[in-house]
Scaffold this motif. Structure first.
Motif, PDB file in Angstrom:
ATOM      1  N   SER A 203     -33.980  42.783 -19.055  1.00 57.76           N
ATOM      2  CA  SER A 203     -33.046  43.669 -18.359  1.00 57.76           C
ATOM      3  C   SER A 203     -32.024  42.873 -17.546  1.00 57.76           C
ATOM      4  N   ILE A 204     -32.186  41.538 -17.487  1.00 57.20           N
ATOM      5  CA  ILE A 204     -31.163  40.705 -16.843  1.00 57.20           C
ATOM      6  C   ILE A 204     -29.900  40.699 -17.696  1.00 57.20           C
ATOM      7  N   LEU A 205     -30.102  40.665 -19.011  1.00 55.64           N
ATOM      8  CA  LEU A 205     -28.950  40.649 -19.899  1.00 55.64           C
ATOM      9  C   LEU A 205     -29.146  41.698 -20.986  1.00 55.64           C
ATOM     10  N   VAL A 206     -28.696  42.888 -20.674  1.00 56.65           N
ATOM     11  CA  VAL A 206     -28.849  44.006 -21.595  1.00 56.65           C
ATOM     12  C   VAL A 206     -28.137  43.701 -22.923  1.00 56.65           C
TER      13      VAL A 206
END
Lengths: 258, 598
Positions: A203-206
């Motif tokens: 979820s840091i880099l969708v």
């Protein structure tokens, strides 16, 4: 078939019967699922809803997302295994021991807020994902590997010494070569943590996609059919990884007795 | 050759080869990633004018700090919402997180607890827990929250997804979520932050990457702005389209992360790898893109302006002033069984907000109770942020914060009860369209049906609110001349060749224009008509003016005040937008350009 045997403590049953028992449980669980979700009100989504969720996810590129998650996991695992092993194998050296011990303690640090500092060190979002996963995996690996080292019986070391091994040779023969199979098992045990952390890390880099992103989005919209379908996919892929590592250890290390 | 005769190495090789073939085939034969194409959404936009309200009611004593004993015996009603300044009216009406002595809520006999919860999923879980208890036959569940407060433009997203889950779980129609009213709105607090060039020349935003919580109100503000300026939106956070405005989905769906992502990208050269798309197709290239702007809200905006120079608020809810109302959502079945409680909550909030609008003592008290309820910052902070603050850095000025609270007159006006212009419906319909067209975070794949406005909003509770001073509404003054263009876009309003009659299929576009105009209620408008090169030049001047007039008349008939139209003009065939030698080009040239002025 003796039903009585099934309910006797410490009884062994043959493979066919073992499969039968497993099958019965599966039918019971599925049956319970079907029945409990049959009414107007139900806590869990119906099998139909889950299947619908699964097929729509498949059409949207579920397999590519699984591959993306696996790739992320693989990169971080390789990195952290190498780094953790170096740190742990050098921990018998008194000068370096505190290093390994401190890293092990750091596993109590929460993830929140740390990513900001990591972002400053790395230049792009994908590297940050890998770094976060790598840092936290390593802390757990170091902890587990230290425990493996600690459990090496002194007799083994004494035995090696009696065979005129130098200190470095003891390290190589007993600690490194002699405990290689444990490393695979430690990896297996820790993989569950890694796999679970994946959702947070993704979820840091969708934009990179992955199972974590998919489940997060489905949760956002409360689409329970998709959520359960994804949970099952995550579970099955996780179990598959576990199995692969288990089989690999058994095949590579024939002497491995545990 | 027998398997058992093979060496371990051979077995490994064969196993790996088989696994690779099976894995590879599964990977290549399975469907690829879904990629959303950039879209040009039909547009619009606006500005503001704060009108001082005339004091119409006597000042009431402000609520105390001590817990109310009078309502202690009444069943406790809990509502949960974000830490959001636009909620300060309802909070001060309650005297704090729990009903206090001397509060208006106490006078109206409601025992209310306001819970702060900044995670939408948790807000939702609180409401779901309440419904679960209600379903067990408990008419006043102590668990969960009876109501939740979210931004109005988040309602189509929330209600549609939660309603689907409720229908799945309890059977269709057993429980229904509904907005019962709004108690305030964001007035500048939510904004798109970017370089000043985006303000001067909105087209320069093309190809930018903006960090935002996709689907959230700040994102809607940015989408509104891009749409108003005719720039395509890339709805897919995994891809980059140089022809559109692109969005980076902020980590953990956190609007503070949106601000942080902009800061670290600008100061640390941090980039995001995105798959490049051209005309909806992946090119196979990955672009490392830095973040150029962010959509966020207070205190995210403060964070950016503290850390960076060269950034300003490009557009905010001050311009889209009707976009984000603090809407209260209850489950209909409970609300209808407790109609008095629901109406009294609204009544108390409107009465207190009306005091806030008139008296400093109430504004101050509101910031104190807000601090206590949210358990963060200081009363001064909330007070200043409520009013909105201005700053300047490196010669660039910027605005932070800004909220309003609703009195009864505001609420009645907002829902069109007074003047027939339902501002909320315009917002609801517009955002519903964004959800469908731009598909944020896979909305269409996850949610099968957008709950229509008529089902999602229930004004019967609001209409029950009587016997308080309604106060005066905020009104917009259209008599002054607007001087700057805030946005300019070309809507393809279809006309038949040589005629000024709007074709039926253009009604849909006009509906969207209308919705945007309502959201951006403070803007003034300029309409310029154009024609293709058929006919005489002079004839085309009058035809193009007639076309602009036709659009104007349509909008006036829909309720847009005539005073909002600052200029109606016809440019004839002089400024073609496309080649007049083809039929398609000609059709493109028969158009009306609408500019929003402030």
């Amino acid at each position: 078939m003796e039903l009585k045997k099934w309910f006797r403590p410490f009884e062994t049953v043959n493979q066919r019967q073992g499969l039968l028992i497993g099958g019965i449980w599966l039918v019971l669980v599925l049956g319970y699922w079907f029945l409990s979700s049959a009414g107007a009100k139900h806590l869990f989504p119906t099998p139909g809803q889950v299947w619908e969720g699964f097929s729509s996810l498949y059409q949207e590129g579920l397999v590519v997302h699984v591959a993306s998650s696996l790739a992320l996991c693989l990169q971080a695992t390789l990195l952290s295994i190498v780094v953790s092993l170096v740190i742990v194998y050098l921990s018998p050296l008194p000068a370096l021991k505190p290093l390994a011990q401190t890293f092990s303690k750091l596993r109590y640090l929460p993830l929140t807020g740390i990513t900001f500092y990591l972002a400053i060190l790395v230049k792009d979002a994908r590297t940050m994902q890998i770094s976060v996963l790598f840092v936290f995996m390593s802390l757990y690996f170091i902890t587990s590997l230290l425990a493996v080292l600690k459990d090496i019986p002194t007799e083994e070391i004494d035995h090696a010494r009696s065979l005129k091994c130098s200190r470095w040779e003891v390290l190589w023969e007993v600690v490194i070569k002699g405990r290689m199979d444990y490393v695979v098992d430690v990896l297996r045990q820790n993989l569950a943590i890694t796999w679970m952390m994946l959702v947070t890390v993704e979820s840091i880099l969708v934009a990179a996609g992955g199972l974590g992103v998919l489940i997060k989005n489905s949760d956002k919209f409360m689409n329970h059919g998709r959520i359960v379908a994804l949970q099952l996919v995550i579970l099955l892929v996780g179990l598959l990884l576990d199995k692969v590592l288990h089989v690999a250890r058994k095949s590579f290390f024939k002497y491995s007795t545990f | 050759m027998k398997w058992s005769n093979l060496t371990f190495f051979s077995k490994t090789l064969i196993t790996v080869a088989i696994a690779a073939v099976v894995g590879g085939s599964v990977y290549f034969l399975s469907p690829g990633l879904r990629v959303d194409e950039s879209k040009k959404v039909d547009k619009l936009e606006v500005s503001d004018k704060d009108v001082n309200n005339v004091t119409t009611s006597a000042e009431l004593p402000v609520p105390g700090d001590e817990a109310s004993t009078e309502v202690a015996s009444k069943p406790l009603v809990r509502i949960a919402g974000y830490a959001w300044n636009a909620q300060s009216g309802i909070i001060v009406s309650n005297g704090g997180p729990k009903t206090t002595k001397g509060s208006i809520m106490e006078k109206n006999g409601v025992n209310l607890e306001i819970i702060r919860q900044d995670w939408l999923t948790e807000l939702r879980n609180l409401q779901m827990k309440f419904i679960e208890e209600l379903d067990k036959g408990n008419s006043f569940p102590k668990e969960g929250a009876a109501g939740i407060i979210i931004m109005g433009d988040g309602v189509p997203f929330y209600i549609s997804s939660a309603q689907q889950a409720l229908d799945d779980k309890y059977g269709a129609g057993k429980y229904q979520l509904q907005v019962v009213g709004a108690v305030g709105l964001s007035y500048g607090e939510d904004k798109l932050i970017g370089p000043p060039s985006w303000k001067m020349n909105p087209q320069s935003m093309k190809g930018a990457l903006v960090s935002a919580v996709i689907g959230d109100g700040d994102w809607v503000t940015a989408v509104n702005y891009a749409s108003a300026n005719g720039i395509k939106i890339n709805p897919d956070p995994a891809t980059y389209d140089a022809e559109a405005v692109n969005f980076l989905a902020s980590a953990n769906d956190d609007y503070i992360e949106s601000a942080k992502e902009l800061i670290k990208s600008q100061t640390q050269k941090w980039t995001v790898p995105l798959k490049e798309v051209k005309a909806g197709k992946l090119t196979g290239k990955t672009i490392d893109k830095k973040v150029d702007g962010c959509a966020t809200w207070t205190p995210g905006d403060k964070m950016v302006f503290d850390a960076l120079t060269g950034f300003t608020d490009v557009v905010s809810t001050k311009e889209f002033n009707n976009q984000m109302a603090t809407s209260i959502i209850f489950v209909r079945q409970w609300a209808e069984a407790n109609k008095d409680i629901v109406s009294n909550i609204l009544k108390s909030s409107y009465a207190a907000s009306n005091q806030m609008k008139q008296y400093e003592t109430w504004k101050k008290r509101a910031s104190e109770t807000t601090t206590k309820s949210f358990n963060m910052e200081t009363p001064e902070y909330w007070y200043n942020m409520f009013k909105g603050q201005q700053g300047e850095k490196g010669g660039i000025s910027y605005n932070m914060g800004g909220s309003r609270v609703f009195n009864l007159a505001d609420a009645n006006q907002y829902y069109g009860i007074t003047d027939g212009v339902n501002r909320y419906k315009a917002v609801y319909d517009q955002v519903s369209r964004y959800l469908k067209d731009l598909n944020p975070a896979g909305f269409n794949q996850n949610v099968k049906r957008i709950v229509p406005y008529e089902e999602a909003v229930n004004l019967s509770f609001l209409k029950e609110v009587k016997d308080i001073d309604a106060g005066a509404t905020y009104t917009t003054d259209y008599s002054k001349k607007a001087t700057s263009v805030m946005a300019s876009g070309e809507w393809r309003i279809n006309f038949d060749p040589g005629r000024a009659t709007i074709r039926p299929e253009a009604k849909d576009v006009l509906e969207q224009i209308y919705n945007l105009l309502v959201q951006a209620e403070d803007s003034k408008l300029e309409l310029v008509g154009h024609t293709d090169n058929t006919g005489t030049q002079d004839g085309n001047y009058s035809l193009s003016t007639a076309r602009a007039e036709a659009v104007k008349n349509y909008l006036i008939q829909k309720g847009i005040p005539a005073t909002r139209f600052q200029k109606i003009d016809g440019k004839g065939q002089d400024e073609p937008a496309a080649d007049n030698s083809t039929a398609a080009g000609k059709a493109k040239n028969r158009r009306v350009v609408i500019s929003l002025l402030k």
